[in-house]
Write a protein that holds these residues in place. Structure first.
Motif, PDB file in Angstrom:
ATOM      1  N   VAL A  40       0.411  -1.598   0.068  1.00 17.57           N
ATOM      2  CA  VAL A  40       0.073   0.133   0.224  1.00 17.57           C
ATOM      3  C   VAL A  40       1.147   1.710  -0.347  1.00 17.57           C
ATOM      4  O   VAL A  40       0.347   2.270  -0.613  1.00 17.57           O
ATOM      5  CB  VAL A  40      -1.225  -0.436   1.202  1.00 17.57           C
ATOM      6  CG1 VAL A  40      -1.770   1.304   1.170  1.00 17.57           C
ATOM      7  CG2 VAL A  40      -1.855  -0.938   1.157  1.00 17.57           C
ATOM      8  N   ASP A  41       2.073   1.466   0.649  1.00 20.04           N
ATOM      9  CA  ASP A  41       2.401   2.475   0.798  1.00 20.04           C
ATOM     10  C   ASP A  41       3.889   2.347   1.261  1.00 20.04           C
ATOM     11  O   ASP A  41       4.558   3.571   1.054  1.00 20.04           O
ATOM     12  CB  ASP A  41       1.767   2.826   2.393  1.00 20.04           C
ATOM     13  CG  ASP A  41       2.379   2.270   3.395  1.00 20.04           C
ATOM     14  OD1 ASP A  41       2.844   1.177   3.297  1.00 20.04           O
ATOM     15  OD2 ASP A  41       2.705   2.763   4.767  1.00 20.04           O
ATOM     16  N   LYS A  42       5.098   1.274   0.557  1.00 24.83           N
ATOM     17  CA  LYS A  42       5.908   0.940  -0.086  1.00 24.83           C
ATOM     18  C   LYS A  42       6.564   0.631  -1.376  1.00 24.83           C
ATOM     19  O   LYS A  42       5.488  -0.369  -1.629  1.00 24.83           O
ATOM     20  CB  LYS A  42       6.295   0.888   1.508  1.00 24.83           C
ATOM     21  CG  LYS A  42       6.780   0.987   2.570  1.00 24.83           C
ATOM     22  CD  LYS A  42       7.723   0.436   3.900  1.00 24.83           C
ATOM     23  CE  LYS A  42       6.936   1.199   5.484  1.00 24.83           C
ATOM     24  NZ  LYS A  42       6.593   0.439   5.796  1.00 24.83           N
ATOM     25  N   LYS A  43       7.285   1.523  -1.761  1.00 23.57           N
ATOM     26  CA  LYS A  43       8.039  -0.088  -2.936  1.00 23.57           C
ATOM     27  C   LYS A  43       8.378  -1.156  -2.386  1.00 23.57           C
ATOM     28  O   LYS A  43       8.950  -1.272  -1.719  1.00 23.57           O
ATOM     29  CB  LYS A  43       9.460   1.146  -3.645  1.00 23.57           C
ATOM     30  CG  LYS A  43       9.475   0.362  -4.755  1.00 23.57           C
ATOM     31  CD  LYS A  43      10.531   1.055  -5.722  1.00 23.57           C
ATOM     32  CE  LYS A  43      11.260   1.023  -6.613  1.00 23.57           C
ATOM     33  NZ  LYS A  43      10.555  -0.578  -7.774  1.00 23.57           N
ATOM     34  N   VAL A  44       8.106  -2.338  -3.820  1.00 24.73           N
ATOM     35  CA  VAL A  44       8.986  -3.194  -3.442  1.00 24.73           C
ATOM     36  C   VAL A  44       9.496  -3.758  -4.470  1.00 24.73           C
ATOM     37  O   VAL A  44      10.541  -3.172  -4.729  1.00 24.73           O
ATOM     38  CB  VAL A  44       7.621  -5.070  -3.022  1.00 24.73           C
ATOM     39  CG1 VAL A  44       7.988  -6.172  -2.720  1.00 24.73           C
ATOM     40  CG2 VAL A  44       6.861  -3.775  -1.854  1.00 24.73           C
ATOM     41  N   VAL A  45       9.301  -4.208  -5.404  1.00 25.18           N
ATOM     42  CA  VAL A  45       8.853  -4.995  -6.876  1.00 25.18           C
ATOM     43  C   VAL A  45       8.721  -3.737  -7.830  1.00 25.18           C
ATOM     44  O   VAL A  45       9.352  -2.943  -8.371  1.00 25.18           O
ATOM     45  CB  VAL A  45       9.023  -6.374  -7.257  1.00 25.18           C
ATOM     46  CG1 VAL A  45       9.315  -6.455  -8.582  1.00 25.18           C
ATOM     47  CG2 VAL A  45       9.675  -6.770  -6.559  1.00 25.18           C
ATOM     48  N   GLY A  46       7.308  -3.256  -7.190  1.00 27.04           N
ATOM     49  CA  GLY A  46       7.361  -2.255  -8.327  1.00 27.04           C
ATOM     50  C   GLY A  46       6.673  -1.108  -7.432  1.00 27.04           C
ATOM     51  O   GLY A  46       6.621  -1.471  -6.133  1.00 27.04           O
ATOM     52  N   PRO A  47       5.820  -0.938  -8.085  1.00 26.52           N
ATOM     53  CA  PRO A  47       5.224   1.266  -7.030  1.00 26.52           C
ATOM     54  C   PRO A  47       4.459   0.536  -6.079  1.00 26.52           C
ATOM     55  O   PRO A  47       3.317  -0.460  -6.459  1.00 26.52           O
ATOM     56  CB  PRO A  47       4.504   2.168  -7.732  1.00 26.52           C
ATOM     57  CG  PRO A  47       4.350   0.849  -8.974  1.00 26.52           C
ATOM     58  CD  PRO A  47       5.308  -0.221  -9.290  1.00 26.52           C
ATOM     59  N   SER A  48       4.242   0.963  -4.820  1.00 30.93           N
ATOM     60  CA  SER A  48       3.531   0.779  -3.601  1.00 30.93           C
ATOM     61  C   SER A  48       2.258   1.791  -4.442  1.00 30.93           C
ATOM     62  O   SER A  48       1.702   2.674  -5.454  1.00 30.93           O
ATOM     63  CB  SER A  48       3.237   2.011  -2.879  1.00 30.93           C
ATOM     64  OG  SER A  48       3.205   3.597  -2.575  1.00 30.93           O
ATOM     65  N   PHE A  49       1.144   1.407  -4.057  1.00 30.63           N
ATOM     66  CA  PHE A  49      -0.460   1.199  -4.481  1.00 30.63           C
ATOM     67  C   PHE A  49      -0.608   2.867  -4.106  1.00 30.63           C
ATOM     68  O   PHE A  49      -1.400   3.234  -5.343  1.00 30.63           O
ATOM     69  CB  PHE A  49      -1.771   0.850  -3.521  1.00 30.63           C
ATOM     70  CG  PHE A  49      -1.556  -0.840  -4.083  1.00 30.63           C
ATOM     71  CD1 PHE A  49      -0.853  -1.261  -5.137  1.00 30.63           C
ATOM     72  CD2 PHE A  49      -2.234  -1.553  -3.337  1.00 30.63           C
ATOM     73  CE1 PHE A  49      -0.946  -2.645  -4.933  1.00 30.63           C
ATOM     74  CE2 PHE A  49      -1.857  -3.312  -3.333  1.00 30.63           C
ATOM     75  CZ  PHE A  49      -1.311  -3.554  -4.724  1.00 30.63           C
ATOM     76  N   LYS A  50      -0.188   3.845  -3.326  1.00 33.39           N
ATOM     77  CA  LYS A  50      -0.193   5.353  -3.049  1.00 33.39           C
ATOM     78  C   LYS A  50       0.341   5.964  -4.045  1.00 33.39           C
ATOM     79  O   LYS A  50      -0.251   6.953  -4.445  1.00 33.39           O
ATOM     80  CB  LYS A  50       0.620   5.343  -1.528  1.00 33.39           C
ATOM     81  CG  LYS A  50      -0.339   5.511  -0.794  1.00 33.39           C
ATOM     82  CD  LYS A  50       0.102   5.585   0.996  1.00 33.39           C
ATOM     83  CE  LYS A  50      -1.662   5.175   1.482  1.00 33.39           C
ATOM     84  NZ  LYS A  50      -0.845   6.002   2.969  1.00 33.39           N
ATOM     85  N   ASP A  51       1.969   5.507  -4.370  1.00 32.94           N
ATOM     86  CA  ASP A  51       2.176   5.862  -5.506  1.00 32.94           C
ATOM     87  C   ASP A  51       1.676   5.905  -6.955  1.00 32.94           C
ATOM     88  O   ASP A  51       1.762   6.997  -7.822  1.00 32.94           O
ATOM     89  CB  ASP A  51       3.619   5.081  -5.807  1.00 32.94           C
ATOM     90  CG  ASP A  51       4.885   5.744  -4.803  1.00 32.94           C
ATOM     91  OD1 ASP A  51       4.721   6.545  -3.933  1.00 32.94           O
ATOM     92  OD2 ASP A  51       5.730   4.988  -4.911  1.00 32.94           O
ATOM     93  N   VAL A  52       0.837   4.570  -7.535  1.00 32.92           N
ATOM     94  CA  VAL A  52       0.011   4.822  -8.229  1.00 32.92           C
ATOM     95  C   VAL A  52      -1.549   5.404  -8.812  1.00 32.92           C
ATOM     96  O   VAL A  52      -1.241   6.444  -9.077  1.00 32.92           O
ATOM     97  CB  VAL A  52      -0.502   3.013  -8.261  1.00 32.92           C
ATOM     98  CG1 VAL A  52      -1.357   2.800  -9.764  1.00 32.92           C
ATOM     99  CG2 VAL A  52       0.436   2.220  -8.686  1.00 32.92           C
ATOM    100  N   ALA A  53      -1.978   5.666  -6.844  1.00 36.24           N
ATOM    101  CA  ALA A  53      -2.960   6.225  -7.264  1.00 36.24           C
ATOM    102  C   ALA A  53      -2.342   7.642  -7.592  1.00 36.24           C
ATOM    103  O   ALA A  53      -2.189   8.783  -8.004  1.00 36.24           O
ATOM    104  CB  ALA A  53      -4.001   6.535  -5.696  1.00 36.24           C
TER     105      ALA A  53
END
Length: 104
Positions: A40-53
């Motif tokens: 939800v709030d941190k980049k893992v392999v892909g972006p966080s959901f918050k970054d996408v939003a």
């Protein structure tokens, strides 16, 4: 039992989720392994959901664009790591997940 399986197969082919009890978006994210690459709030392999939003906030057609990206995969929006396609996820569940991500 065969009739039930036939109904579930027909629903799945039509893109309708076979989840009998309505799963929350967070449960769907876990069920479809979204959380293997995202949080939800941190980049893992892909972006966080918050970054996408944040990236797609206010963009016309963002929901449809992201539904398509989840189903077909993609790359380049958040760096060089591609997102794998997810054609097995029912359309209704993808749309639920995308709406949830965009609401972050």
């Amino acid at each position: 039992m065969k009739a039930l399986l036939a109904i579930l197969a027909t629903l799945a082919a039509a893109g309708v989720s076979a989840n009998v009890a309505a799963a929350t978006p967070a449960e769907l994210a876990k069920q479809y392994n979204c959380l293997a690459c995202h949080s939800v709030d941190k980049k893992v392999v892909g972006p966080s959901f918050k970054d996408v939003a944040a990236k797609y906030k206010g963009q016309a057609g963002a929901e449809d664009k992201l539904v398509d990206k989840v189903k077909k995969g993609g790359s380049g929006s958040f760096g060089p790591v591609p997102m794998s396609p997810n054609p097995q996820v029912p359309d209704a569940d993808v749309r639920t997940l995308v709406k949830w991500v965009l609401a972050q």
